[in-house]
Design a protein around this motif. Sequence first.
Motif, PDB file in Angstrom:
ATOM      1  N   PHE A 189      40.359  76.341  51.936  1.00  0.00           N
ATOM      2  CA  PHE A 189      38.883  76.615  51.662  1.00  0.00           C
ATOM      3  C   PHE A 189      38.717  77.399  50.410  1.00  0.00           C
ATOM      4  O   PHE A 189      38.417  78.361  50.776  1.00  0.00           O
ATOM      5  CB  PHE A 189      37.126  75.687  52.008  1.00  0.00           C
ATOM      6  N   LYS A 190      38.976  77.472  49.016  1.00  0.00           N
ATOM      7  CA  LYS A 190      38.616  78.385  48.089  1.00  0.00           C
ATOM      8  C   LYS A 190      37.367  78.416  47.126  1.00  0.00           C
ATOM      9  O   LYS A 190      37.663  77.181  47.019  1.00  0.00           O
ATOM     10  CB  LYS A 190      39.481  78.789  47.558  1.00  0.00           C
ATOM     11  N   PHE A 191      37.012  78.955  46.376  1.00  0.00           N
ATOM     12  CA  PHE A 191      35.510  79.301  45.718  1.00  0.00           C
ATOM     13  C   PHE A 191      36.273  79.956  44.820  1.00  0.00           C
ATOM     14  O   PHE A 191      36.082  81.089  44.915  1.00  0.00           O
ATOM     15  CB  PHE A 191      34.497  78.454  45.758  1.00  0.00           C
ATOM     16  N   GLU A 192      36.520  78.892  42.798  1.00  0.00           N
ATOM     17  CA  GLU A 192      36.251  80.747  42.065  1.00  0.00           C
ATOM     18  C   GLU A 192      35.398  80.128  40.951  1.00  0.00           C
ATOM     19  O   GLU A 192      35.638  79.110  40.624  1.00  0.00           O
ATOM     20  CB  GLU A 192      37.897  80.521  41.932  1.00  0.00           C
ATOM     21  N   GLU A 193      34.730  81.008  40.402  1.00  0.00           N
ATOM     22  CA  GLU A 193      33.944  80.670  39.223  1.00  0.00           C
ATOM     23  C   GLU A 193      33.079  79.515  39.765  1.00  0.00           C
ATOM     24  O   GLU A 193      32.453  79.060  39.923  1.00  0.00           O
ATOM     25  CB  GLU A 193      34.896  80.624  38.842  1.00  0.00           C
ATOM     26  N   ASN A 194      33.948  78.067  38.262  1.00  0.00           N
ATOM     27  CA  ASN A 194      33.219  76.084  38.461  1.00  0.00           C
ATOM     28  C   ASN A 194      33.870  75.716  38.705  1.00  0.00           C
ATOM     29  O   ASN A 194      34.119  74.536  39.110  1.00  0.00           O
ATOM     30  CB  ASN A 194      32.421  76.244  37.676  1.00  0.00           C
ATOM     31  N   GLN A 195      35.207  75.981  40.231  1.00  0.00           N
ATOM     32  CA  GLN A 195      35.475  75.361  40.789  1.00  0.00           C
ATOM     33  C   GLN A 195      35.950  75.253  42.447  1.00  0.00           C
ATOM     34  O   GLN A 195      35.964  76.331  42.883  1.00  0.00           O
ATOM     35  CB  GLN A 195      36.988  75.424  40.133  1.00  0.00           C
ATOM     36  N   VAL A 196      36.364  74.435  42.947  1.00  0.00           N
ATOM     37  CA  VAL A 196      36.092  74.914  44.725  1.00  0.00           C
ATOM     38  C   VAL A 196      37.883  74.456  44.584  1.00  0.00           C
ATOM     39  O   VAL A 196      37.982  72.488  43.794  1.00  0.00           O
ATOM     40  CB  VAL A 196      35.250  73.499  45.292  1.00  0.00           C
ATOM     41  N   ARG A 233      35.241  70.721  40.476  1.00  0.00           N
ATOM     42  CA  ARG A 233      34.101  71.155  39.221  1.00  0.00           C
ATOM     43  C   ARG A 233      32.939  71.400  40.931  1.00  0.00           C
ATOM     44  O   ARG A 233      32.673  70.703  41.093  1.00  0.00           O
ATOM     45  CB  ARG A 233      33.633  71.317  38.002  1.00  0.00           C
ATOM     46  N   VAL A 234      32.383  72.574  40.490  1.00  0.00           N
ATOM     47  CA  VAL A 234      31.482  72.650  41.429  1.00  0.00           C
ATOM     48  C   VAL A 234      29.828  72.091  40.090  1.00  0.00           C
ATOM     49  O   VAL A 234      30.526  72.009  38.747  1.00  0.00           O
ATOM     50  CB  VAL A 234      30.342  74.223  42.200  1.00  0.00           C
ATOM     51  N   ILE A 235      28.320  72.237  40.824  1.00  0.00           N
ATOM     52  CA  ILE A 235      27.758  72.036  40.103  1.00  0.00           C
ATOM     53  C   ILE A 235      26.694  73.554  39.875  1.00  0.00           C
ATOM     54  O   ILE A 235      26.084  74.211  40.892  1.00  0.00           O
ATOM     55  CB  ILE A 235      26.506  70.956  40.820  1.00  0.00           C
ATOM     56  N   ASP A 236      26.697  74.126  38.504  1.00  0.00           N
ATOM     57  CA  ASP A 236      25.609  75.563  38.164  1.00  0.00           C
ATOM     58  C   ASP A 236      24.461  75.833  38.197  1.00  0.00           C
ATOM     59  O   ASP A 236      24.208  76.161  38.347  1.00  0.00           O
ATOM     60  CB  ASP A 236      26.615  75.994  37.261  1.00  0.00           C
ATOM     61  N   LEU A 237      23.479  74.258  38.104  1.00  0.00           N
ATOM     62  CA  LEU A 237      22.233  74.276  38.114  1.00  0.00           C
ATOM     63  C   LEU A 237      22.006  74.724  39.223  1.00  0.00           C
ATOM     64  O   LEU A 237      22.088  74.783  40.273  1.00  0.00           O
ATOM     65  CB  LEU A 237      21.622  72.988  37.805  1.00  0.00           C
ATOM     66  N   PRO A 238      20.581  75.246  38.996  1.00  0.00           N
ATOM     67  CA  PRO A 238      20.073  76.383  40.714  1.00  0.00           C
ATOM     68  C   PRO A 238      20.034  74.912  41.739  1.00  0.00           C
ATOM     69  O   PRO A 238      19.602  73.263  41.046  1.00  0.00           O
ATOM     70  CB  PRO A 238      18.632  76.670  39.931  1.00  0.00           C
ATOM     71  N   PHE A 239      19.762  74.803  43.330  1.00  0.00           N
ATOM     72  CA  PHE A 239      19.427  74.459  44.170  1.00  0.00           C
ATOM     73  C   PHE A 239      18.315  74.548  44.345  1.00  0.00           C
ATOM     74  O   PHE A 239      17.564  75.687  44.385  1.00  0.00           O
ATOM     75  CB  PHE A 239      20.676  74.712  44.961  1.00  0.00           C
TER      76      PHE A 239
END
Length: 371
Positions: free
Chosen positions: A215-222, A234-240
């Motif tokens: 598993f890798k995470f970079e900026e707005n992608q997993v 893509r990931v969700i950039d909104l606050p959880f």
Amino acid sequence: MNIKVDRQEFLKTLRVVEKAIAENKIRPIISCVYLEAQEDGKIVLRGTNLELTITSFMEGEVQEKGKAVFSYQLVEEYLKEITDKEINLVVKEGLLIIETSDSSSEFSVMEPEEYPRIKDSIEGAGIVFSREKLSEMLEKTKFGASTSIDNLSINCVRIEIEDKKVKVVATDTYRLVYLEDDIEYDGSLKVSIPLTTVDALIKTLRTLDEENVEFKFEENQVFFKVGNSMVLSRVIDLPFPDYNGIMKSVSHNKKISANTEEFSKILKRVQIFVKNNSESKYSAIFSLEAGSFYVSGVSETAKVNEHIEVEQEGEDVKISLNVKFLLDFIQHLDKNDRLIIDLLTSNSAIQLKNSKDEKYLYIAMPLALRD
């Protein structure tokens, strides 16, 4: 393009990548599978909806390299019905031709150069998960996420890693599910993964046999790599939502300890009556009285009354709860352990957990009581 492949392996790989595909009438090519045969014998299949991409590799005999983009539904149905161990795939004169020992079929193709250019992976160090463990954690939490895209901040599963602990959380504001486990990773991470990606990833993990997932995470992608298959999203950039604050705010002065399997059977029977309740779908009345937990529900034409003997701490209480919400969580518990339900009042959130597992918790809001 001219390749010879194992039919079962090609069909399996096709089923992996198609999980990323959704119908797109504006750009029909996105509703298709991308196929590329390379000189080294590597065959690439890819599916995408632009936000989620699944790429999978397989080996084959490449007699002539090339590319093709095709609608996968008919191809998949056809491959399921033939019995040849090996098949030939040839692209010629604007057609994908599948040749078997006694038949030949032709399928329309689209221009491969018009297919979106998407990278296969992202840079950086990876975190290694057990495939079985990751699949289990996502399965046990994703049901709590909102299925509506109107609020993307909760249309996701949250993964956080800190102090060698991984926390997986999901909420739709009416309930919250929290799972914690140990992990051999010294760094920290906070990422919200879209629910559509989680669903596709779980299906992919079920299909494959590899032991580990990178598993890798970079900026707005997993990025997830499982054997010869890669999932990029893509990931969700909104606050959880502040799930820690929510969990700390839940207080209780009453406790119920019940047989998990018996309580689950009761809820399944009650759900038959309340699933189409016109006033409040899936709602039932739960009454705790002197060591007995009574459950009642009604439909337009029938009603049901059930009860189970429980261990009770604190005073009696009456509360209305969503039966389906309870079953969503309870189905993931060990039926041999006891279910613990913590309550305060009829208007306060309840907390559920397994008697032997403090790291898997569920919080659900009550419904309005109707006398």
